[in-house]
Design a protein around this motif. Sequence first.
Motif, mmCIF file in Angstrom:
data_model
loop_
_atom_site.group_PDB
_atom_site.id
_atom_site.type_symbol
_atom_site.label_atom_id
_atom_site.label_comp_id
_atom_site.label_asym_id
_atom_site.label_seq_id
_atom_site.Cartn_x
_atom_site.Cartn_y
_atom_site.Cartn_z
ATOM 1 N N LEU A 313 0.831 -1.206 0.000
ATOM 2 C CA LEU A 313 0.000 0.000 0.000
ATOM 3 C C LEU A 313 0.868 1.259 0.000
ATOM 4 C CD1 LEU A 313 -2.798 -1.163 2.446
ATOM 5 C CD2 LEU A 313 -2.910 -0.955 -0.054
ATOM 6 N N VAL A 317 0.575 3.961 -3.361
ATOM 7 C CA VAL A 317 0.082 5.347 -3.315
ATOM 8 C C VAL A 317 1.234 6.308 -3.642
ATOM 9 C CG1 VAL A 317 -0.950 7.111 -1.840
ATOM 10 C CG2 VAL A 317 -1.587 4.699 -1.551
ATOM 11 N N ARG A 319 1.805 9.348 -3.183
ATOM 12 C CA ARG A 319 2.205 10.302 -2.150
ATOM 13 C C ARG A 319 3.125 9.654 -1.106
ATOM 14 N NH1 ARG A 319 -0.742 13.190 1.891
ATOM 15 N NH2 ARG A 319 -2.318 11.565 1.768
ATOM 16 N N THR A 320 2.805 8.438 -0.706
ATOM 17 C CA THR A 320 3.665 7.767 0.284
ATOM 18 C C THR A 320 4.924 7.216 -0.376
ATOM 19 O OG1 THR A 320 2.156 5.907 0.039
ATOM 20 C CG2 THR A 320 2.006 7.177 2.068
#
Lengths: 417, 309
Positions: A313, A317, A319-320
């Motif tokens: 995850l 994503v 952004r992470t």
Amino acid sequence: MSGILGFLRGCARLVARGNRAYYAWLGVLAAAILIGLLAYAHQFRTGLIATNMRDQVSWAFYVGNFTFLVGVAAAAVLLVIPAYVYEWEPIKEVVILGELLAVSAITMCLLFILVDMGRPDRFLHILPLLGSPNWPHSMLTWDALVLNGYLALNLTVVVHILYKGYRGEHYNRKLIVPLVLASIPGAVSIHTVTAFLYNGMAARPFWNASILAPRFIASAFCSGPAVMIILFQILRKTTRIAVKDEAIFKVAELMAYAMFVNLFLLGAEVFKEYYSATEHLLYTQYLWSGIGPHRALVPFAWLALACSVSAFLLFLVPRTRRNFVTLNAGCVLIWAGVYIEKGMGLVIPGMTPDTLGEIYEYRPTATEWAIAAGIFGVGFLVFTVLVKVAVPIMTGTFQAPDRAADHPSPGKSAAVA
Amino acid sequence: MSGERRTPQSLPVLPEAPADPGRRSFMRTAAAGAAVAALSGCGLEDFFRKSFRELSKGDVQKVLASLERKHSAKYGRAVTVSGAPAQPGVEFGYGLDLSRCVGCRRCVYACVKENNQSRKNPQIHWIRVLEMDKARGVDLAHAEVYYEADQVPRPGHFYMPVQCQQCRNPPCVKVCPVQATWKEPDGIVVVDYDWCIGCRCCMSACPYGARHFNWAEPTLPKEELNPVTHYLGNRPRPKGVVEKCTFCIQRTRAGRYPACVEVCPVGARKFGNLLDPESEIRRVMDTKRVFVFKEELATHPQFYYFYAT
């Protein structure tokens, strides 16, 4: 010849010098190696009874570490493919680091096999002419072949590029490009053959699934680059090597895809076992829920899954993935997840229950931990030494004296692949 | 007991092995033997030797003689190490009557005694007797190896001894990286203990748990040594190598029954030459319904289970 001697002397000087953190690091490695050596001396004297392996679980911690590290070595290809096949520029600078990592990982692989042998003094028996290799029937013979071939290939590339860089010359494209291209199937083959080593055994239903080799490759493409990402950040902080953020994020993106495939294949296998629920379900059950009071692996299995899913995850994503805190956390989680899954999570359930249904719960002994620590110490030492030499060559600060005068700064483009 | 002192009529009988000249004078050669042992101990002699199958006939004799000296010196008595090859026209087969077996495990201990297995730490058993629930049939998930011997046979249970099945398609032979294990022409799967590297691939490959590893130096008290040995069978093993049931190669190639057959108090164990129509094993196969263990794996054992009653 004097050039080579000068090169070696220069290398020795580079390795011997460093700041306090460097010496501390070397001290830690030396301590680990010493502990490993003492533990191995004990094991060599008493036999493999010093481990917790027994007839029921005859391969365990050492073979698990070996399997994991083959994956790390194979992962160099993830960086080589985009660099050479697609001519993707930012990553080219760091390919050589991937190959250095492969060299040290294979060194550890070979050491883990050596300490797992009951008669290490007879290792010559597997060589052609001197011994009697069972080729092509035995997968271990194949594994010895491809692992040593891959090691030779990577060493040739690395030594050639670095020495040429030191001389201020461009590497020989006619030699290096075919070798690097050959290392792509080479990397796939080392992990595939290692998977086949387990896969071909009809006596062990947990391994006897055709999905095993693809799963190996998928998980390797997560664990190897996870090391690289952390390493790039250390190197660009401590040396003059410039690794662009873009390159790191690209590798992270590739890892997200690989982790997706890895989790998907895991799901496919778990479905098949639980839905068909044949007698073969037992091994999967031992891993995920335990059999009666025998639950040694259960916490590890779920921990590994939690690590892998959360890392997936974080990498999925954008952004992470582009935040170095979460990115690094993801790398550590992937490492932990794959280490458990490819180590204990693969080998032990394959052997538990044994072929006659007996459950022997295996846990590594202190000796096994100590020897493993020693081997990791050797691997990290090899890698540290290689990087210590490679980085100044790549940044152009370590050069042949005669060349340095002629070509004041050949720059990175000539020195690295 | 009816099971003991039977003459294995169906077995081809070999003349007694010629007396080893070193046997009488072993005390005199003990010193030389110790020197050889020391040399082997430091590994030089073994290090450069070929595998047993590649040795010339003369070299085989030398190796056997050297082993006899070494073992005689170590155990303080005359040890013979035979290299008797397979006889033509012989293919051994084993039958096990599950309706008779009571699970007493005399076979297990006769085997240990005959074949010089390590007595304890670790204790090595080539035969494992599984106690199974009659209602479940052959169900390994519910089989028990560590049942109490003084309570057998327990009601509602039957007993299934498992040892090397001497597969015609042996997975263990295929996976060995150094050809240290192979199937002999008479059907016995053997290990060259002086060539095995101890990688344990064969143990991973064996579906019958028939292969055992010497995790430590085997503990074999001098007085318990069986001095009649075969190179590929019951000679003392070093630590770090794999060993297994060889149908008592040292006995069966000399026309005798395996120790487990001889000791079985209920006559559940049958043995003979599959190629001899008059043999006991052929009588079993002609008159009983037999099955092989884990037939779905296509290992094609030469070990047959049957229910006689």
